[in-house]
Design an enzyme around this catalytic site. Structure first.
Site, PDB file in Angstrom:
ATOM      1  CG  HIS A 112     -73.967   1.514  -9.665  1.00 26.92           C
ATOM      2  ND1 HIS A 112     -73.507   0.652  -8.265  1.00 26.92           N
ATOM      3  CD2 HIS A 112     -72.993   1.522 -10.284  1.00 26.92           C
ATOM      4  CE1 HIS A 112     -72.316  -0.338  -9.100  1.00 26.92           C
ATOM      5  NE2 HIS A 112     -72.051   0.874  -9.655  1.00 26.92           N
ATOM      6  CG  ASP A 123     -75.274  -1.965  -7.042  1.00 24.19           C
ATOM      7  OD1 ASP A 123     -76.258  -1.243  -7.440  1.00 24.19           O
ATOM      8  OD2 ASP A 123     -74.025  -1.861  -6.848  1.00 24.19           O
ATOM      9  N   GLY A 152     -66.891   1.895 -14.433  1.00 26.47           N
ATOM     10  CA  GLY A 152     -67.224   1.828 -15.934  1.00 26.47           C
ATOM     11  C   GLY A 152     -66.654   0.026 -15.651  1.00 26.47           C
ATOM     12  CB  SER A 179     -69.730  -0.611 -11.549  1.00 26.31           C
ATOM     13  OG  SER A 179     -69.055  -0.394 -10.429  1.00 26.31           O
TER      14      SER A 179
END
Length: 301
Positions: free
Chosen positions: A157, A193, A260, A262
């Protein structure tokens, strides 16, 4: 950063973790330049570089296979608390004893190399900041972790729907906007992810990965990323819970995970990478619930 309910989080990451060491299924890829960098940093006392240089000699990666040099660098890393170096050193020395007709040493790695006392957040930051990068997708940014030479792990993502992907590595503990490295997609797992990026010329120091099945609830952990596009920041917390059922595993933590961050790293008290930060539950009634994907799963991608 995704804002999702607890119910969605519980179905968000579908993965399978076995007890097989990550190193058995994923090997670092070296170049001659990587070896030069590792040797220089290892001689300066960098534990992670000592481990990877030992690995290079033990497996004949670029340099000629040399068991004596492998033992030398594994031992130096192990004496500084590097658990995987200690394990590999014990394997080599046990094999040497067996070859010499001596009984194998059954002393556990933990007893042979007692665990170091948990380090401070300042020490952890100094140890791992060169393994964490900022990732831009043309529309926004997140964080990433160097897991092999020139390979960065991040969240899908973070890089989805971007016109291009670039990586900024940190210089002198700060994100250097002038150090631009173009990245290409290496592996995509939207369901979990997890996205891996090839970043030629990055020359970051790969993080040392710890296996999921050795993590304990209550351990001190440190989250390192680039929240809101700021320079690398570290936050401290604990492993709140290990969420596992027949197919799903993830690490729950109360360490602060901000937009930010992630794709950044979740590190243990010795600076080993245990997870890639992915989501935080954001709700007025919920505080301090974040999740990370186990790092050894990422290495097996």
């Amino acid at each position: 950063m995704k804002k999702i309910s607890l119910i969605l989080v519980l179905g968000f990451i579908v993965l399978h973790v076995t007890s097989t060491p990550a190193s058995a299924t994923s090997e670092p890829i070296y170049t001659s330049r990587d070896i030069e960098i590792l040797r220089s940093r290892a001689e300066q006392g960098d534990t992670v570089s000592q481990y990877y240089l030992g690995y290079a000699y033990a497996n004949g990666k670029i340099v000629a296979k040399d068991e004596r040099e492998a033992v030398r660098w594994y031992r130096q890393a192990a004496q500084q608390g590097h658990a995987e170096a200690a394990r590999r050193l014990q394997e080599i020395e046990s094999s040497q004893r067996t070859s010499a007709g001596k009984p194998a040493d059954n002393v556990s790695v933990a007893n042979a190399f007692p665990a170091m006392k948990p380090q401070s957040a300042a020490n952890i930051f100094e140890k791992v900041w060169q393994s964490v990068v900022v990732v831009y997708n043309g529309n926004g940014h997140g964080s990433g972790v160097v897991i092999q030479p020139n390979v960065v792990a991040t969240n899908c993502h973070v890089v989805n729907q971007g016109s291009s992907i670039v990586v900024h590595k940190s210089v002198n503990r700060r994100a250097d906007r002038n150090s631009v490295f173009h990245a290409a997609m290496r592996h995509v797992d939207q369901e979990r992810d997890i996205c891996l990026l090839n970043v030629n010329g990055l020359q970051g120091i790969p993080a040392t990965v710890r296996r999921y099945n050795t993590i304990r609830v209550g351990e001190r952990v440190y989250a390192l990323g680039a929240p809101y596009g700021y320079n690398l920041s570290i936050s401290e917390g604990i492993v709140s819970q290990l969420r596992t059922d027949s197919n799903n595993s993830w690490i729950q933590t109360d360490a602060a995970i901000s937009p930010g961050s992630s794709g950044g790293g979740l590190f243990d008290g010795d600076g080993n990478l245990i997870g890639i930060m992915t989501v935080k539950i954001s709700d007025e009634s919920v505080e301090g619930i974040g999740f990370a994907i186990p790092a050894d799963l990422v290495l097996r991608q």
